[in-house]
Write an enzyme that holds these catalytic residues in place. Structure first.
Site, short mmCIF file in Angstrom:
data_model
loop_
_atom_site.label_atom_id
_atom_site.label_comp_id
_atom_site.label_asym_id
_atom_site.label_seq_id
_atom_site.Cartn_x
_atom_site.Cartn_y
_atom_site.Cartn_z
N CYS A 72 -10.64 8.04 6.93
CA CYS A 72 -9.83 7.01 6.28
C CYS A 72 -8.56 7.70 5.82
CB CYS A 72 -10.57 6.38 5.09
SG CYS A 72 -9.54 5.17 4.22
N CYS A 79 -7.35 6.28 1.98
CA CYS A 79 -8.12 6.56 0.76
C CYS A 79 -9.48 7.10 1.14
CB CYS A 79 -8.20 5.33 -0.12
SG CYS A 79 -8.77 3.85 0.73
N SER A 80 -10.53 6.29 0.97
CA SER A 80 -11.88 6.76 1.30
C SER A 80 -12.76 5.61 1.76
CB SER A 80 -12.52 7.46 0.09
OG SER A 80 -12.57 6.58 -1.02
N CYS A 81 -12.19 4.68 2.55
CA CYS A 81 -12.98 3.57 3.08
C CYS A 81 -14.12 4.14 3.92
CB CYS A 81 -12.09 2.64 3.90
SG CYS A 81 -10.80 1.84 2.92
#
Length: 203
Positions: free
Chosen positions: A106, A109-111
């Site tokens: 991602c 961000c941190s999907c």
């Protein structure tokens, strides 16, 4: 970049995140958007998720060709067959083959497919992984111990707020005698992100 978790966030940054989370929680409750019970249930669902769920899905895909086809076409429906609810976020399933290796990142961000893999590892959220997985994926894979033959194509998939990815790793040779439970035990979180591969069990 190494195969071990990335650097821990500074304590001050963690405290800021905790304060922001608490402020949002209180605001949602004060405005009547959610109740404390709603929040507790949601937290319970999230903390109850783990890579074992994704491993079950992978093991079924390895042993059931029809299920694998349904999983590619409709991950939500296929997972529901196993009693796993994916929630509102779409999940796309990509399968590794001898010719293609898939890697998930991602970049914003941190999907992450939390409904199948639980909480993402720290290194997945690290800025170095998020940038280098796209620009130099083979180098990043090698740092995780995954060295691919030159003829293997590496495909990088960028998760978003609306679409997450699950990698179905290549089933290792010599596992034809194993049942779904034993196969699922071989499947790691990292293999379902694509930074590692599944290896046959040691005799």
């Amino acid at each position: 970049m190494t195969a071990t978790p990335g650097p821990v966030e500074p304590q001050a940054q963690r405290r800021r995140a905790e304060r922001l989370t608490e402020a949002v929680r209180r605001l949602l409750v004060a405005k009547g958007v959610l109740t404390e019970a709603d929040i507790a249930r949601a937290v319970g669902v999230l903390t109850g998720r783990s890579p074992a769920l994704g491993a079950r899905v992978v093991a079924r895909a390895w042993t059931d060709v029809a299920f694998a086809a349904r999983l590619r076409q409709d991950a939500r429906g296929a997972c529901r067959e196993l009693g796993i609810e994916l929630g509102p976020i779409e999940v796309a399933v990509v399968e590794n083959t001898p010719e293609v290796h898939n890697l998930v990142v991602c970049t914003l961000c941190s999907c992450y497919p939390r409904s199948l893999l639980g909480i993402p590892p720290d290194w997945y959220k690290d800025a170095a992984y998020r940038s280098r997985a796209v620009s130099e994926p083979r180098t990043v894979l090698a740092e995780f111990g995954t060295v691919l033959a030159e003829q293997v194509e590496v495909r990088v998939h960028d998760s978003t707020a609306d679409l997450r990815y699950l990698v179905v790793p290549l089933r290792p040779e010599g596992t034809g005698h194993l049942d779904e439970v034993d196969l699922a035990a071989l499947v790691s979180r990292d293999a379902m992100i694509g930074v590692s591969v599944v290896t046959r069990p040691v005799a």
